[in-house]
Scaffold this active site. Structure first.
Site, mmCIF file in Angstrom:
data_model
loop_
_atom_site.group_PDB
_atom_site.id
_atom_site.type_symbol
_atom_site.label_atom_id
_atom_site.label_comp_id
_atom_site.label_asym_id
_atom_site.label_seq_id
_atom_site.Cartn_x
_atom_site.Cartn_y
_atom_site.Cartn_z
ATOM 1 N N ASP A 197 0.859 -1.310 0.024
ATOM 2 C CA ASP A 197 0.000 0.109 0.117
ATOM 3 C C ASP A 197 0.957 1.170 0.203
ATOM 4 O O ASP A 197 1.845 1.224 0.637
ATOM 5 C CB ASP A 197 -0.942 -0.018 1.179
ATOM 6 C CG ASP A 197 -2.001 0.937 1.064
ATOM 7 O OD1 ASP A 197 -3.142 0.532 1.166
ATOM 8 O OD2 ASP A 197 -1.928 2.292 1.135
ATOM 9 N N ILE A 198 0.593 2.491 -0.779
ATOM 10 C CA ILE A 198 1.433 3.371 -0.909
ATOM 11 C C ILE A 198 1.274 4.286 0.189
ATOM 12 O O ILE A 198 2.307 5.111 0.625
ATOM 13 C CB ILE A 198 0.942 4.195 -2.156
ATOM 14 C CG1 ILE A 198 1.784 5.109 -2.764
ATOM 15 C CG2 ILE A 198 -0.405 4.879 -1.999
ATOM 16 C CD1 ILE A 198 1.640 5.796 -4.059
ATOM 17 N N ASN A 224 -13.132 -2.897 2.630
ATOM 18 C CA ASN A 224 -14.021 -1.915 2.802
ATOM 19 C C ASN A 224 -14.829 -2.044 1.661
ATOM 20 O O ASN A 224 -14.309 -1.983 0.290
ATOM 21 C CB ASN A 224 -13.081 -0.618 2.968
ATOM 22 C CG ASN A 224 -12.284 -0.619 3.932
ATOM 23 O OD1 ASN A 224 -12.656 -0.875 5.124
ATOM 24 N ND2 ASN A 224 -11.030 0.204 3.948
ATOM 25 N N GLY A 275 -15.317 3.306 3.787
ATOM 26 C CA GLY A 275 -13.855 3.877 3.633
ATOM 27 C C GLY A 275 -13.186 3.553 2.216
ATOM 28 O O GLY A 275 -11.986 3.678 1.859
ATOM 29 N N GLN A 276 -14.049 2.986 1.448
ATOM 30 C CA GLN A 276 -13.633 2.481 -0.002
ATOM 31 C C GLN A 276 -13.164 3.600 -0.865
ATOM 32 O O GLN A 276 -14.059 4.237 -0.928
ATOM 33 C CB GLN A 276 -14.312 1.523 -0.408
ATOM 34 C CG GLN A 276 -14.067 0.826 -1.834
ATOM 35 C CD GLN A 276 -14.527 -0.202 -2.475
ATOM 36 O OE1 GLN A 276 -15.762 -0.437 -2.298
ATOM 37 N NE2 GLN A 276 -14.062 -0.830 -3.602
ATOM 38 N N SER A 277 -11.992 3.640 -1.275
ATOM 39 C CA SER A 277 -11.312 4.582 -1.932
ATOM 40 C C SER A 277 -11.197 4.373 -3.327
ATOM 41 O O SER A 277 -10.912 5.263 -4.313
ATOM 42 C CB SER A 277 -10.428 5.536 -1.291
ATOM 43 O OG SER A 277 -9.386 4.716 -1.370
ATOM 44 N N HIS A 303 -10.316 -5.316 -3.370
ATOM 45 C CA HIS A 303 -9.002 -5.490 -2.761
ATOM 46 C C HIS A 303 -9.195 -6.099 -1.241
ATOM 47 O O HIS A 303 -10.049 -5.467 -0.526
ATOM 48 C CB HIS A 303 -7.975 -4.291 -2.650
ATOM 49 C CG HIS A 303 -8.546 -2.768 -2.200
ATOM 50 N ND1 HIS A 303 -9.455 -2.275 -3.160
ATOM 51 C CD2 HIS A 303 -8.534 -2.332 -1.187
ATOM 52 C CE1 HIS A 303 -9.790 -1.092 -2.443
ATOM 53 N NE2 HIS A 303 -9.350 -1.094 -1.218
ATOM 54 N N LEU A 304 -8.085 -6.739 -0.755
ATOM 55 C CA LEU A 304 -8.147 -7.285 0.556
ATOM 56 C C LEU A 304 -6.934 -6.463 1.173
ATOM 57 O O LEU A 304 -5.973 -6.547 0.656
ATOM 58 C CB LEU A 304 -7.802 -8.520 0.373
ATOM 59 C CG LEU A 304 -7.876 -9.609 1.814
ATOM 60 C CD1 LEU A 304 -9.454 -9.593 2.282
ATOM 61 C CD2 LEU A 304 -7.365 -10.963 1.421
ATOM 62 N N HIS A 305 -7.121 -5.707 2.342
ATOM 63 C CA HIS A 305 -5.920 -5.124 2.956
ATOM 64 C C HIS A 305 -5.436 -6.342 3.742
ATOM 65 O O HIS A 305 -6.219 -6.882 4.750
ATOM 66 C CB HIS A 305 -6.271 -3.968 3.925
ATOM 67 C CG HIS A 305 -6.834 -2.998 3.194
ATOM 68 N ND1 HIS A 305 -6.317 -1.820 2.903
ATOM 69 C CD2 HIS A 305 -8.050 -2.532 2.574
ATOM 70 C CE1 HIS A 305 -6.923 -0.787 2.290
ATOM 71 N NE2 HIS A 305 -7.790 -1.245 1.903
HETATM 72 P P1 AMP Z 1 -9.697 1.487 0.461
HETATM 73 O O1 AMP Z 1 -9.682 2.950 1.224
HETATM 74 O O2 AMP Z 1 -9.999 0.412 1.151
HETATM 75 O O3 AMP Z 1 -10.564 1.358 -1.075
HETATM 76 O O4 AMP Z 1 -8.149 1.213 0.081
HETATM 77 C C1 AMP Z 1 -7.264 1.826 -0.857
HETATM 78 C C2 AMP Z 1 -5.892 1.680 -0.654
HETATM 79 O O5 AMP Z 1 -5.151 1.737 -1.924
HETATM 80 C C3 AMP Z 1 -5.685 2.853 0.269
HETATM 81 O O6 AMP Z 1 -5.155 2.273 1.536
HETATM 82 C C4 AMP Z 1 -4.352 3.612 -0.447
HETATM 83 O O7 AMP Z 1 -3.356 4.010 0.286
HETATM 84 C C5 AMP Z 1 -4.136 2.371 -1.537
HETATM 85 N N1 AMP Z 1 -3.459 3.172 -2.857
HETATM 86 C C6 AMP Z 1 -3.928 4.241 -3.599
HETATM 87 N N2 AMP Z 1 -3.171 4.261 -4.466
HETATM 88 C C7 AMP Z 1 -2.297 3.252 -4.537
HETATM 89 C C8 AMP Z 1 -1.145 3.061 -5.177
HETATM 90 N N3 AMP Z 1 -0.676 3.740 -6.552
HETATM 91 N N4 AMP Z 1 -0.446 2.090 -5.034
HETATM 92 C C9 AMP Z 1 -0.596 1.426 -3.794
HETATM 93 N N5 AMP Z 1 -1.632 1.635 -3.285
HETATM 94 C C10 AMP Z 1 -2.233 2.693 -3.363
#
Ligand code: AMP
Ligand code: ZN
Length: 112
Positions: free
Chosen positions: A30-31, A85, A91-93, A98-100
């Protein structure tokens, strides 16, 4: 999907620190890590969120969890948390399933 960030990572059009990949999934750092280990496991197939699993093979989520287990073992994690999420309110963005995988620090409950 053409403009999906995680599809672009899966196609290697955007760089990521990939820690596992196979025919069905990809795992990368994760970034913006929320723990010493914070890895995202994604299906290669574009699915907007967990609800879209209705359009995927039944075994796909098990495959993602198996990949998470492999990464957790490779990182030497004694305990870890896996989170999905679903929807902006949760909190999904990024709208590619994706699985954290989070580990390497104490985890609290309930999550915020
Ligand atoms: P969510 O908020 O559950 O949708 O998780 C999205 C995740 O993607 C967040 O934890 C971000 O930090 C991560 N993320 C966004 N852009 C990137 C990227 N380019 N490389 C790796 N992780 C990313
Ligand atoms: Zn996608």
């Amino acid at each position: 999907m053409g403009d999906c960030l995680f599809c672009k990572i899966a196609r290697k059009e955007i760089p990521a620190t990939i820690v596992h990949e196979d025919a069905h999934c990809l795992a990368f750092a994760d970034i913006n890590p929320q723990a010493p280990t914070h890895v995202l496991i994604i299906p290669r197939q574009h699915l907007a969120d967990q609800r879209a699993l209705a359009d995927a093979p039944a075994e796909l989520m098990g495959h993602l969890y198996a990949a998470a287990n492999r990464v957790a073992a490779a990182k030497g994690l004694q305990s870890f948390r896996t989170v999905v999420n679903t929807g902006a309110g949760a909190g999904q963005s990024v709208f590619h399933l994706h699985l954290h995988l989070l580990g390497g620090r104490p985890m609290h409950w309930p999550p915020g």
